[in-house]
Scaffold this motif. Structure first.
Motif, PDB file in Angstrom:
ATOM      1  N   VAL A  29       0.872  -1.269   0.090  1.00 50.48           N
ATOM      2  CA  VAL A  29       0.059  -0.045  -0.171  1.00 50.48           C
ATOM      3  C   VAL A  29       0.855   1.289   0.160  1.00 50.48           C
ATOM      4  O   VAL A  29       1.980   1.125   0.799  1.00 50.48           O
ATOM      5  CB  VAL A  29      -1.022  -0.004   1.097  1.00 50.48           C
ATOM      6  CG1 VAL A  29      -1.552   1.238   1.468  1.00 50.48           C
ATOM      7  CG2 VAL A  29      -2.037  -1.080   1.152  1.00 50.48           C
ATOM      8  N   ALA A  30       0.579   2.302  -0.945  1.00 52.22           N
ATOM      9  CA  ALA A  30       1.277   3.292  -0.912  1.00 52.22           C
ATOM     10  C   ALA A  30       0.854   4.520  -0.385  1.00 52.22           C
ATOM     11  O   ALA A  30      -0.468   4.631  -0.237  1.00 52.22           O
ATOM     12  CB  ALA A  30       1.643   3.588  -2.508  1.00 52.22           C
ATOM     13  N   PHE A  31       1.529   5.403   0.248  1.00 49.22           N
ATOM     14  CA  PHE A  31       1.140   6.775   0.960  1.00 49.22           C
ATOM     15  C   PHE A  31       1.500   7.775  -0.170  1.00 49.22           C
ATOM     16  O   PHE A  31       2.818   7.964  -0.227  1.00 49.22           O
ATOM     17  CB  PHE A  31       1.558   6.711   2.384  1.00 49.22           C
ATOM     18  CG  PHE A  31       1.130   6.000   3.351  1.00 49.22           C
ATOM     19  CD1 PHE A  31       0.208   6.548   4.196  1.00 49.22           C
ATOM     20  CD2 PHE A  31       1.470   4.638   3.175  1.00 49.22           C
ATOM     21  CE1 PHE A  31      -0.337   5.625   5.457  1.00 49.22           C
ATOM     22  CE2 PHE A  31       0.831   3.720   4.181  1.00 49.22           C
ATOM     23  CZ  PHE A  31      -0.186   4.149   5.187  1.00 49.22           C
ATOM     24  N   ALA A  32       0.711   8.754  -0.314  1.00 48.27           N
ATOM     25  CA  ALA A  32       0.978   9.807  -0.941  1.00 48.27           C
ATOM     26  C   ALA A  32       0.356  11.182  -0.461  1.00 48.27           C
ATOM     27  O   ALA A  32      -0.783  10.942   0.212  1.00 48.27           O
ATOM     28  CB  ALA A  32       0.748   9.432  -2.506  1.00 48.27           C
ATOM     29  N   GLY A  33       1.083  12.236  -0.653  1.00 47.74           N
ATOM     30  CA  GLY A  33       0.527  13.448  -0.407  1.00 47.74           C
ATOM     31  C   GLY A  33       1.313  14.689  -0.763  1.00 47.74           C
ATOM     32  O   GLY A  33       2.404  14.415  -0.636  1.00 47.74           O
ATOM     33  N   ARG A  34       0.837  15.971  -0.609  1.00 48.48           N
ATOM     34  CA  ARG A  34       1.760  17.075  -0.762  1.00 48.48           C
ATOM     35  C   ARG A  34       2.775  16.791   0.457  1.00 48.48           C
ATOM     36  O   ARG A  34       2.499  16.594   1.573  1.00 48.48           O
ATOM     37  CB  ARG A  34       0.905  18.186  -0.677  1.00 48.48           C
ATOM     38  CG  ARG A  34       0.046  18.631  -1.867  1.00 48.48           C
ATOM     39  CD  ARG A  34      -0.818  19.671  -1.613  1.00 48.48           C
ATOM     40  NE  ARG A  34      -0.206  20.798  -1.451  1.00 48.48           N
ATOM     41  CZ  ARG A  34       0.244  21.866  -2.363  1.00 48.48           C
ATOM     42  NH1 ARG A  34      -0.313  21.515  -3.849  1.00 48.48           N
ATOM     43  NH2 ARG A  34       1.193  22.982  -2.206  1.00 48.48           N
ATOM     44  N   SER A  35       3.711  17.669   0.196  1.00 49.25           N
ATOM     45  CA  SER A  35       5.035  17.836   1.170  1.00 49.25           C
ATOM     46  C   SER A  35       4.623  18.147   2.634  1.00 49.25           C
ATOM     47  O   SER A  35       5.216  17.848   3.557  1.00 49.25           O
ATOM     48  CB  SER A  35       5.874  18.435   0.567  1.00 49.25           C
ATOM     49  OG  SER A  35       6.333  17.874  -0.534  1.00 49.25           O
ATOM     50  N   ASN A  36       3.641  18.792   2.736  1.00 45.91           N
ATOM     51  CA  ASN A  36       3.049  19.262   3.854  1.00 45.91           C
ATOM     52  C   ASN A  36       1.740  18.678   4.758  1.00 45.91           C
ATOM     53  O   ASN A  36       1.166  19.137   5.433  1.00 45.91           O
ATOM     54  CB  ASN A  36       2.830  20.763   4.216  1.00 45.91           C
ATOM     55  CG  ASN A  36       1.641  21.357   3.267  1.00 45.91           C
ATOM     56  OD1 ASN A  36       1.356  20.481   2.264  1.00 45.91           O
ATOM     57  ND2 ASN A  36       1.108  22.323   3.337  1.00 45.91           N
ATOM     58  N   ALA A  37       1.445  17.630   4.060  1.00 50.11           N
ATOM     59  CA  ALA A  37       0.288  16.895   4.548  1.00 50.11           C
ATOM     60  C   ALA A  37       0.149  16.153   5.813  1.00 50.11           C
ATOM     61  O   ALA A  37      -0.683  15.641   6.164  1.00 50.11           O
ATOM     62  CB  ALA A  37      -0.298  16.067   3.471  1.00 50.11           C
ATOM     63  N   VAL A  79       4.551   1.613   1.335  1.00 49.32           N
ATOM     64  CA  VAL A  79       5.455   2.404   0.626  1.00 49.32           C
ATOM     65  C   VAL A  79       5.149   3.921   0.564  1.00 49.32           C
ATOM     66  O   VAL A  79       4.156   4.592   0.436  1.00 49.32           O
ATOM     67  CB  VAL A  79       5.295   2.148  -0.920  1.00 49.32           C
ATOM     68  CG1 VAL A  79       6.117   2.776  -1.633  1.00 49.32           C
ATOM     69  CG2 VAL A  79       5.276   0.620  -0.896  1.00 49.32           C
ATOM     70  N   ASP A  80       6.254   4.829   1.130  1.00 50.23           N
ATOM     71  CA  ASP A  80       6.187   6.115   1.411  1.00 50.23           C
ATOM     72  C   ASP A  80       6.718   6.801  -0.182  1.00 50.23           C
ATOM     73  O   ASP A  80       7.791   6.770  -0.248  1.00 50.23           O
ATOM     74  CB  ASP A  80       7.028   6.552   2.368  1.00 50.23           C
ATOM     75  CG  ASP A  80       6.998   8.093   3.042  1.00 50.23           C
ATOM     76  OD1 ASP A  80       6.147   8.427   2.262  1.00 50.23           O
ATOM     77  OD2 ASP A  80       7.680   8.392   3.605  1.00 50.23           O
ATOM     78  N   LEU A  81       5.827   7.452  -0.766  1.00 51.10           N
ATOM     79  CA  LEU A  81       5.935   8.094  -2.011  1.00 51.10           C
ATOM     80  C   LEU A  81       7.034   9.601  -1.868  1.00 51.10           C
ATOM     81  O   LEU A  81       6.293  10.143  -0.794  1.00 51.10           O
ATOM     82  CB  LEU A  81       4.888   8.163  -3.026  1.00 51.10           C
ATOM     83  CG  LEU A  81       4.304   6.756  -3.331  1.00 51.10           C
ATOM     84  CD1 LEU A  81       2.953   6.945  -4.206  1.00 51.10           C
ATOM     85  CD2 LEU A  81       5.410   5.952  -4.172  1.00 51.10           C
TER      86      LEU A  81
END
Length: 205
Positions: A29-37, A79-81
């Motif tokens: 499972v991947a984690f995604a988001g804006r850099s300040n999220a 997974v840290d994107l």
């Protein structure tokens, strides 16, 4: 009840490109988001660890795809994107990140779901919409964490949650949304249950 032992999550490796990623087997499972999220803080809260995913005072510093194994020999990975949006890097580098993210999301066979993190005060940015578009193309389920929910009063946080759900109604069969606070540990159990359905579906009743 959570079946996987997220506290036993350990760092595996970092990869700059899809080709350098670990073997494409098992489930992840991947984690995604804006850099300040608050992505790193969320991963740390979910795994009950203080520094598994490094938090940085300079948003966007993480430019690699980071892999973490969950439990002992389970074949499950978080997974840290790379964060995106606030990094002070040249546009060319940002476009390169975008290409690697697209490669990973579109071609990684072991990817079972995407956790998309948005600041509850500023949801559905251009980047978020782009990630949802990629997920829709791949028929990839997405679970949205509206992070930093402790920064708003309960009524305002719930209002933001309802607004996001309303805007994403056309994707409701693919997208779920919840409030989350790494600081207050709000929504941690709910998020882990979602991870379980993707990483260990055979264990989930």
């Amino acid at each position: 009840m959570t079946r996987l032992n997220y506290h036993a999550t350990r760092f595996m490796t970092s990869a700059p490109t899809l080709a350098a990623c670990p073997p494409d087997d098992g489930r992840e499972v991947a984690f995604a988001g804006r850099s300040n999220a608050g992505k790193s803080s969320a991963i740390n809260a979910l795994t009950q660890q203080k520094a598994l995913a490094r938090t940085s005072k300079t948003p966007g510093r993480t430019q690699l795809i980071n892999f973490f194994s969950v439990g002992e020999d389970t074949g499950s990975r978080l997974v840290d994107l790379p964060g995106y949006g606030f990094a002070k890097v040249p546009e060319k580098v940002k476009l390169e990140w975008q290409r690697h993210l697209a490669d990973y999301l579109q071609r990684r066979a072991s990817l079972q779901g995407l956790v998309l993190l948005m600041d509850v005060r500023h949801p559905l940015s251009e980047f978020d919409e782009m990630m949802l578009g990629w997920a829709d193309e791949q028929d990839m389920p997405v679970h949205i964490l509206l992070t930093k929910a402790d920064k708003l009063k309960p009524g305002a946080a719930k209002s933001s949650l309802l607004q996001v759900r309303q805007r994403l109604r056309e994707w409701e069969d693919l997208v779920s949304v919840q409030l989350f606070s790494a600081l207050k540990k709000q929504g941690v159990d709910e998020a882990r249950m979602r991870l379980d359905t993707w990483l260990a579906p055979e264990l989930v009743e």
